[in-house]
Design a protein around this motif. Structure first.
Motif, PDB file in Angstrom:
ATOM      1  N   ALA A 149       0.818  -1.219   0.000  1.00 12.65           N
ATOM      2  CA  ALA A 149       0.000   0.000   0.000  1.00 12.65           C
ATOM      3  C   ALA A 149       0.853   1.271   0.000  1.00 12.65           C
ATOM      4  N   TYR A 150       2.141   1.126   0.177  1.00 10.45           N
ATOM      5  CA  TYR A 150       3.046   2.281   0.261  1.00 10.45           C
ATOM      6  C   TYR A 150       3.904   2.373  -0.998  1.00 10.45           C
ATOM      7  N   ASN A 151       4.322   3.586  -1.294  1.00 12.52           N
ATOM      8  CA  ASN A 151       5.238   3.804  -2.409  1.00 12.52           C
ATOM      9  C   ASN A 151       6.657   3.513  -1.926  1.00 12.52           C
ATOM     10  N   LEU A 152       7.173   2.365  -2.263  1.00 14.74           N
ATOM     11  CA  LEU A 152       8.509   1.956  -1.822  1.00 14.74           C
ATOM     12  C   LEU A 152       9.499   1.899  -2.985  1.00 14.74           C
ATOM     13  N   LYS A 153       9.171   2.617  -4.050  1.00 15.28           N
ATOM     14  CA  LYS A 153      10.074   2.647  -5.204  1.00 15.28           C
ATOM     15  C   LYS A 153      11.398   3.290  -4.807  1.00 15.28           C
ATOM     16  N   ASN A 154      12.482   2.624  -5.167  1.00 19.77           N
ATOM     17  CA  ASN A 154      13.854   3.097  -4.903  1.00 19.77           C
ATOM     18  C   ASN A 154      14.184   3.185  -3.418  1.00 19.77           C
ATOM     19  N   ILE A 186      11.942  -5.695  -4.150  1.00 26.55           N
ATOM     20  CA  ILE A 186      11.841  -4.264  -4.425  1.00 26.55           C
ATOM     21  C   ILE A 186      13.140  -3.514  -4.131  1.00 26.55           C
ATOM     22  N   GLY A 187      14.163  -4.220  -3.602  1.00 24.58           N
ATOM     23  CA  GLY A 187      15.475  -3.614  -3.427  1.00 24.58           C
ATOM     24  C   GLY A 187      15.802  -3.129  -2.036  1.00 24.58           C
TER      25      GLY A 187
END
Length: 213
Positions: A96-101, A136-137
């Protein structure tokens, strides 16, 4: 310039510790009056009291020790998210969270920050978050709990899953006074060759572009 925010537990003689483990203790070995020049203190403690990191050797006799870990994992951009609305933290919750990068993820859970009380129960970190975080890194997970596993756990499934998927562990951070967003993190372990863990002084500084989701 933004102020640093201390997210570590103060090491005090009345702080909570793992039941049966070595409590923290600080005292003066010699006073200035005794030495004629200086005060000299001493301390004893488990390496897993207060804000600390776990080395894989803590739960795997063949795992890396503190001195073998990469320091750059504990310095750099981190994201704080608030998951205090759930008692079980799963990949579905994190999605549900923006975890990009995001490479360092700090979780503010429903457990109140109280260094003087060792919790009997804690929110559940499902081991299935480990492959999700790797995908996702994310390579550092910080939690505001004494452990990523339940206090009575013997198999330490989440510890092992995170290690298997290349995610380092930071425990007992203090996030009740921290907003969601992007921060610069410093949480360096002490250099203790052969050690299974280390206390850290963990601090955050807000970065531009901070967002909550």
């Amino acid at each position: 310039m933004s102020e640093w925010i201390d997210i570590s537990q103060a090491l005090t003689n009345d702080m909570a510790h793992w039941p049966g483990d070595t409590p923290f203790s600080y005292s003066l070995t010699y006073t200035k009056e005794q030495t004629g020049s200086v005060n000299i203190g001493q301390m004893t403690s488990s390496l897993h009291t207060g804000t600390h990191i776990d080395a894989p050797f803590h739960f795997d006799s063949n795992g890396a020790t503190i001195d073998q870990l990469h320091l750059d994992r504990y310095i750099g951009k981190a994201k704080v998210i608030n998951v205090s609305h759930v008692e079980a933290i799963t990949p579905a919750v994190l999605e549900a969270y923006n975890l990009k990068n995001v490479e360092r993820l700090l979780l503010r859970t429903s457990l109140p920050n109280d260094p003087k009380r060792f919790p009997e129960q804690m929110p559940h970190l499902d081991p299935s978050i480990a492959p999700f975080l790797q995908k996702i890194g994310v390579y550092l997970l910080g939690v505001d709990m004494p452990s990523v596993d339940a206090p009575d756990s013997k198999d330490l499934a989440t510890h092992h899953a995170l290690h298997k998927h290349g995610v380092n562990i930071l425990e007992n951070i203090m996030l009740d006074h921290v907003d969601e967003g992007i921060y610069e993190l410093i949480a360096l372990p002490l250099s203790i060759p052969g050690a299974d863990g280390s206390p850290v002084r963990a601090v955050l500084r807000p970065m531009k572009g901070s967002d909550s989701k």
